[in-house]
Enzyme design. Structure first.
Site: not given
Length: 289
Positions: A2-3, A116, A267
């Site tokens: 999440p950002e 994860r 990225r």
């Protein structure tokens, strides 16, 4: 992921625990890779037992649960972490449970879930947070001024997309939203920071504010893996508003060009070569609505 928008949504979603008194902190059984929990659940329970939650705060991509006695739990979700008030996506990846003393009509527990196991959960004193975390982060992306943004990056030779991901310069922006911001600002993600003009910095600052606020209003982005959920285990809605992210090969929503994917700093970066030219000749601000 999440950002910032997803973490801000988590913080707003768990605000109902403010005023609640901790009854127990425990680590549910988990057969998968363990999250980093400091100083350990037994010690965390000892320190927080009968403490009251006084505030829910956010710093960049971190959720902070503040308690009386000048301490806080700092949760960094990283790739797949969630902070919930309801049943998690599954019980297998539940990492931490904070139970509160019973109060009718109020949430009785707060859960940290992480598929994860890459996230971190740290209990620390306020002074430790200031020294270990806060001092190492740049201004928050939701509050940074245009001048702060420009001064933090204007001399860098890095591509602007890469620089936006540097949390020591500006805290909270990640890969997804950096791509969206640069599209809205009409800036090629490969443009070096030291080659951006004053008007480009102005547009970029405006796009940071507009994209983040719009994403928060839609409670963040739930991508195709379905991992991100809000505090009530519901999907976000901003994924339906993406203009360029993960849209390689599709038509640009603004022109007849095609969205392109490149790799920067390992990225994926998505942009429109027509709308986002290095020269800035197609650099008018795109309406984020």
């Amino acid at each position: 992921m999440p950002e910032l928008p997803e973490v801000e949504t988590m913080c707003r979603g768990i605000a109902a625990v403010v005023g609640r008194e901790v009854a127990r902190v425990e680590r549910p059984p988990c057969a998968y890779r363990p999250c980093l929990i400091e100083p350990g659940v037994a010690e965390m329970h000892r320190c927080l037992h009968r403490r009251t939650v006084t505030a829910i705060l956010r710093r960049g991509k971190r959720v902070m649960i503040q308690f009386d006695g000048n301490s806080r739990i700092v949760i960094e979700p990283r790739m797949t972490g969630l902070v919930l008030l309801t049943d998690p996506p599954d019980e297998d990846h539940l990492r931490l449970r904070i139970q509160f003393r019973n109060r009718s009509g109020q949430p009785n527990e707060l859960l940290v879930w992480d598929r994860r196991g890459l996230g971190t959960i740290r209990w620390m004193r306020e002074s430790d947070f200031d020294r270990r975390i806060d001092s190492r982060l740049g201004p928050d992306a939701l509050s940074i001024t245009r001048d702060q943004l420009r001064e933090a990056m204007r001399w860098s030779r890095r591509p602007i997309k890469v620089a936006l991901l540097d949390q020591t310069r500006v805290a909270g922006i990640g890969n997804l939203y950096a791509a969206e911001m640069l599209f809205v600002a009409g800036i090629d993600p490969r443009t070096r920071c030291d080659r951006l003009s004053g008007p480009q910095w102005e547009r970029l600052h405006g796009s940071i504010t507009s994209v983040l606020n719009d994403a928060i209003a839609h409670e963040g982005s739930t991508l195709s893996d379905g991992t991100y959920r809000n505090a009530l285990n519901q999907t976000g809605g901003y994924q339906n508003m993406h203009r360029v992210y993960d849209r390689a090969g599709r038509q640009c929503p603004r022109c007849v060009g095609e969205i392109r994917r490149i790799v920067q700093a390992q990225r994926s970066t998505f942009f429109c070569p027509e709308c986002q030219r290095k020269s800035g000749c197609h650099a008018s601000v795109i309406d984020p609505s």
